[in-house]
Design an enzyme around this catalytic site. Structure first.
Site, PDB file in Angstrom:
ATOM      1  CG  ASN A 130      -1.710   1.249   1.399  1.00 18.56           C
ATOM      2  OD1 ASN A 130      -1.817   2.037   0.462  1.00 18.56           O
ATOM      3  ND2 ASN A 130      -2.290   1.445   2.571  1.00 18.56           N
ATOM      4  CD1 TRP A 131       3.661   1.114  -2.855  1.00 14.77           C
ATOM      5  CD2 TRP A 131       3.519   2.242  -4.794  1.00 14.77           C
ATOM      6  NE1 TRP A 131       4.383   0.423  -3.801  1.00 14.77           N
ATOM      7  CE2 TRP A 131       4.313   1.088  -4.996  1.00 14.77           C
ATOM      8  CE3 TRP A 131       3.295   3.091  -5.878  1.00 14.77           C
ATOM      9  CZ2 TRP A 131       4.873   0.785  -6.238  1.00 14.77           C
ATOM     10  CZ3 TRP A 131       3.852   2.796  -7.111  1.00 14.77           C
ATOM     11  CH2 TRP A 131       4.640   1.651  -7.284  1.00 14.77           C
ATOM     12  CE  LYS A 132       0.031   3.483   4.690  1.00 16.92           C
ATOM     13  NZ  LYS A 132       0.100   3.675   6.124  1.00 16.92           N
ATOM     14  CG  HIS A 175      -5.788   1.953   5.277  1.00 13.81           C
ATOM     15  ND1 HIS A 175      -5.308   2.889   6.163  1.00 13.81           N
ATOM     16  CD2 HIS A 175      -4.784   1.058   5.094  1.00 13.81           C
ATOM     17  CE1 HIS A 175      -4.074   2.579   6.489  1.00 13.81           C
ATOM     18  NE2 HIS A 175      -3.725   1.476   5.852  1.00 13.81           N
ATOM     19  CD  GLU A 214      -2.848   5.568   6.696  1.00 15.85           C
ATOM     20  OE1 GLU A 214      -2.900   5.580   5.454  1.00 15.85           O
ATOM     21  OE2 GLU A 214      -1.876   5.098   7.330  1.00 15.85           O
ATOM     22  CD  GLU A 270      -3.510  -2.599   7.691  1.00 18.18           C
ATOM     23  OE1 GLU A 270      -2.439  -2.894   7.155  1.00 18.18           O
ATOM     24  OE2 GLU A 270      -4.095  -1.516   7.504  1.00 18.18           O
ATOM     25  N   GLY A 320       2.430   2.387  10.758  1.00 16.83           N
ATOM     26  CA  GLY A 320       3.328   3.517  10.537  1.00 16.83           C
ATOM     27  C   GLY A 320       4.063   3.961  11.792  1.00 16.83           C
ATOM     28  CB  SER A 363       5.420  -1.559  11.912  1.00 13.47           C
ATOM     29  OG  SER A 363       4.934  -0.248  12.169  1.00 13.47           O
ATOM     30  N   GLY A 383       2.780  -1.024   4.354  1.00 14.94           N
ATOM     31  CA  GLY A 383       2.793   0.392   3.993  1.00 14.94           C
ATOM     32  C   GLY A 383       4.220   0.869   3.769  1.00 14.94           C
ATOM     33  N   GLY A 384       4.794   1.494   4.808  1.00 19.89           N
ATOM     34  CA  GLY A 384       6.109   2.137   4.700  1.00 19.89           C
ATOM     35  C   GLY A 384       7.182   1.297   4.009  1.00 19.89           C
TER      36      GLY A 384
END
Ligand code: PEP
Length: 254
Positions: free
Chosen positions: A11-13, A97, A99, A169, A175, A215, A236-237
């Site tokens: 997930n590149w966001k 998600h 976010e 999640e 993150g 993470s 993600g990151g």
């Protein structure tokens, strides 16, 4: 019961221009060439979907969107529909998600509509659920998961639930560098699976894939994947770097 195919999704966001996305995929596809036994999914921002699709041509890597609206077309300024995502070659779409729940105030009712729309248009949703830190501290992890899963999946057909991907999640692990322990990840995934079995049936629950997200990095993926109920990861990151993400995929294969 056959083992579920692991699924690792990036997930590149809100990261990467079109040029950066192309460069990433060119490197990444070389790094994972010949890998088998794990499904790989890339979820770039909407703006990079056509370019990523082009660069993925000839690979088995699947394309995902990070969100969508639930109507196929109409007066919804700024929204992207399931039909448009199909048109761009998406197979998956991330829904709910944390976010989006947090910053865009998405409710379980809206998420349920999006899930129904995704299935109606041939997209496989990756549904995100998870508790916040205050829920966990108050001993409410399972209550939150149960509320989200019941509401988000309400009214879905058994066949759709069987092919659903659910990402467990914990919000406090996203993150933050704070990974849930493999046991915590398994507990969450196991609880979700048992709930799906209760609401539908055991075969449906055994077929749905449950990822862990929060993470994930090359150093912790193997221990997470060793857990019985963890069928993959939503990353993600660490997915922003092609070498790190390829390493996660490599280590996820066991
Ligand atoms: C995510 O965005 O779904 C996620 C798990 O992010 P990170 O890997 O950065 O914690």
């Amino acid at each position: 019961m056959g083992k579920r195919e692991p699924i690792i999704a990036a997930n590149w966001k809100m990261h990467k221009t079109v040029a950066e996305a192309r460069e990433y995929v060119r490197r990444f596809r070389e790094l994972v060439e010949g890998f088998s036994g794990v499904e790989i999914v890339l979820a770039p921002p909407f703006t990079a979907l056509p370019a990523v699709r082009e660069e993925l041509c000839g690979t088995a890597i699947a394309l995902a969107a990070q969100d969508m609206w639930h109507e196929p077309l109409g007066a919804y300024t700024g929204a992207i529909s399931p039909l448009m995502l199909r048109d761009l070659g998406c197979q998956y779409v991330i829904i709910g998600h944390s976010e989006r729940r947090e910053h865009c105030k998405e409710t379980d009712e809206l998420i349920n509509k999006k899930l129904r729309a995704a299935f109606a248009h041939g997209l496989t949703p990756i549904l995100c659920v998870g508790e916040k830190l205050e829920d966990r501290r108050a001993g409410l992890t399972q209550a939150v998961l149960e509320r989200q899963v019941r509401a988000d999946l309400a009214g879905l057909a058994k066949g759709d639930v069987a092919r659903l991907v659910i990402a467990y999640e914990p919000v406090w692990a996203i993150g933050t560098g704070e990974t849930a322990s493999p046991q915590d990840a398994n507990e969450g995934a196991k609880f979700i699976r048992a709930l799906v079995a209760k609401l539908w049936d055991e075969a449906t629950a055994q077929s749905a894939r449950i990822q862990y997200g929060g993470s994930v990095k090359p150093e912790n993926i193997a221990a997470l994947m060793a857990e019985e109920n963890v069928d993959g990861a939503l990353v993600g990151g660490a997915s922003l770097d092609p070498a790190a993400f390829a390493e996660i995929v490599r280590r996820a294969r066991g």
